[in-house]
Scaffold this motif. Structure first.
Motif, short mmCIF file in Angstrom:
data_model
loop_
_atom_site.label_atom_id
_atom_site.label_comp_id
_atom_site.label_asym_id
_atom_site.label_seq_id
_atom_site.Cartn_x
_atom_site.Cartn_y
_atom_site.Cartn_z
N ASP A 131 0.87 -1.33 0.10
CA ASP A 131 -0.14 -0.07 0.03
C ASP A 131 0.91 1.34 0.02
N GLU A 134 2.42 1.99 -3.46
CA GLU A 134 1.36 2.29 -4.68
C GLU A 134 1.06 3.70 -4.12
N THR A 135 0.85 4.19 -2.83
CA THR A 135 0.33 5.51 -2.78
C THR A 135 1.31 6.70 -2.30
N ASP A 136 2.50 6.23 -1.92
CA ASP A 136 3.30 7.34 -1.48
C ASP A 136 4.68 7.59 -2.45
N ASP A 137 4.74 6.78 -3.57
CA ASP A 137 5.78 6.93 -4.36
C ASP A 137 6.97 6.67 -3.83
#
Length: 449
Positions: A131, A134-137
């Motif tokens: 996660d 995928e969301t925090d680069d």
């Protein structure tokens, strides 16, 4: 004949030269369009050979700091723009790898790359490492062999991770859990088998022989009872429900789960082998363990430091929590049930396949896997670096080693990962819950069917 500098000395001088020249260009000491001193002068300044200086200057050319003008010299270019990378890390690495010091040194050697550190979960708890990526680069991340399955179970090969080139000199057994379809997706960085750690003073007080590779779990039970002193001190303890602890009993008894041919692929196994494995656990819990309800692995090291227990199961990573105790301790191979086996924890480094800063991320991994960095970890911690030459360095570092520190070399044939049980890491959680019911006498063996 004068001998050349030792490899570690050469590496230190070489990296000092690169860091100094980069910083001098960035800060304007060498103005754009001017020329660096001659290779001879640089060699004299940093006490390096001309070949080493030339190699370093070639690297500065590739990084865009200078350009070579034939028969003239090395001309300063405009300092290239810097980049920032996000590094997802386990907070425990601050102690296990002296991580802050390593990142500080990376910044010194690579002033145009800034590392932003993002703490990551060490378990499958939500949000997961996947996660975060995928969301925090996240550009580059630390990942252990268990969490790697968060990526590999869903995608094979793992779509979020960049394939990497294996590094010569890394212990081969460490690449195994990070491979898929012949490609390496995580670069092994540190590792540890699970081992037995014991208080030498307690053994001496009782006149007992110290643990060795011949010990079985029966030996542990008998010795633990002799070491115990009422409710003040117990002989043996570990956090049983840790997924790096309880599977050991199944692995040592050659337990292997099988999958049915049905659509649900239900797990099943030889009940006799499971019963024997769990019986050892029951006896330890009922006859030896203190009435202490541990929350995590750290509790074992805490009780050991307080001298409330004489023996614990631990890892080289966790030895960093007890390195400053004021009593004598040592380590030994795990006791065994049927076959001598131990679980191995491997921590590696991976690059996000969609990172916009792959080159900088790779530079960070190259630094972490360099001879000098791996040796620094070996000298400043009790963790085992994955590079064999660093791991087996036998000099005097800043941390006092237990006398049997190198016992891990003797037990390589016993190294196992949980995958030897033929289960995924996600399935381990379900099996753990069933074991809890069985050991609590709330369910019989049919809980596994």
């Amino acid at each position: 004949m004068t001998e050349g500098p030792k490899r570690s000395t050469f590496r230190r001088r070489y990296e000092e030269m690169l860091a100094s020249l980069r910083n001098e260009i960035i800060t304007g000491i060498w103005a754009e369009g001017s020329f660096l001193p001659s290779e001879n002068d640089i060699a004299e300044r940093f006490q390096l050979s001309k070949n080493s200086v030339r190699k370093g200057l070639d690297l500065l050319v590739s990084e865009g700091f200078i350009e070579k003008i034939p028969r003239v010299g090395n001309r300063i270019r405009q300092a290239p723009a810097g980049v920032s990378i996000k590094f997802g890390y386990y907070p425990s690495l601050f102690e296990e790898a002296d991580l802050k010091a390593l990142v500080d040194e990376f910044h010194k050697q690579h002033p145009l790359i800034r590392v932003t550190m993002i703490p990551m979960p060490s378990s499958h708890a939500k949000p997961t490492m996947r996660d975060f990526m995928e969301t925090d680069d996240i550009d580059v991340m630390a990942i252990n062999n268990q969490n790697f399955e968060l990526f590999a179970e869903s995608d094979s090969p793992p779509e979020l991770l960049e394939p990497l080139q294996p590094i010569e000199g890394v212990y081969p057994v460490l690449t195994e859990p990070f491979m898929r379809d012949g490609n390496l997706y995580v670069q092994p960085f540190l590792f540890s088998p699970i081992i037995l750690c014991y208080n030498k003073q307690h053994f001496s007080e009782k006149g007992l022989a110290e643990p060795d590779s011949s010990w079985t779990w029966d030996t542990v039970k008998k010795t633990a009872k002799l070491l115990a002193e009422g409710t003040v001190r117990h002989g043996f303890f570990f956090h049983y429900l840790s997924d790096n602890r309880w599977p050991i009993f199944l692995l040592q008894n050659n337990v292997r789960f099988h999958r049915s041919n049905g659509e649900d692929k239900q797990l099943n196994l030889d009940e006799a082998a499971l019963t024997e494995s769990l019986q050892i656990s029951k006896e330890l819990l009922d006859q030896v363990f203190p009435p202490f309800r541990s929350e995590n692995d750290d509790d074992a090291e805490m009780l050991f430091c307080q001298q409330k227990v004489s023996m614990i199961l631990t890892s080289y990573f966790c030895l960093n929590k007890i390195k400053d105790v004021d009593f004598s301790y040592d380590i030994s191979p795990l006791p065994y049930l049927g076959t001598p086996r131990t679980l191995v924890i491997a921590i590696g480094l991976a690059i996000h396949r969609n990172s916009r800063n792959k080159q900088a991320a790779q530079a960070f991994i190259n630094f972490m896997m360099s001879d000098n960095t791996q040796l620094t970890i070996r000298q400043n911690t009790l963790s085992i670096p994955s590079l064999k030459s660093a791991a087996e360095w036998n000099g005097h570092g800043k941390v006092k080693l237990p006398s049997r520190y190198f016992v891990y070399r003797e037990i390589f044939p016993s190294f196992c990962y949980h995958t030897a049980l033929n289960v995924t890491y996600s399935e381990l959680g379900d099996i753990r819950q069933r074991i809890k019911l069985y050991l609590s006498r709330m369910e019989g063996l049919d809980v596994f069917s």
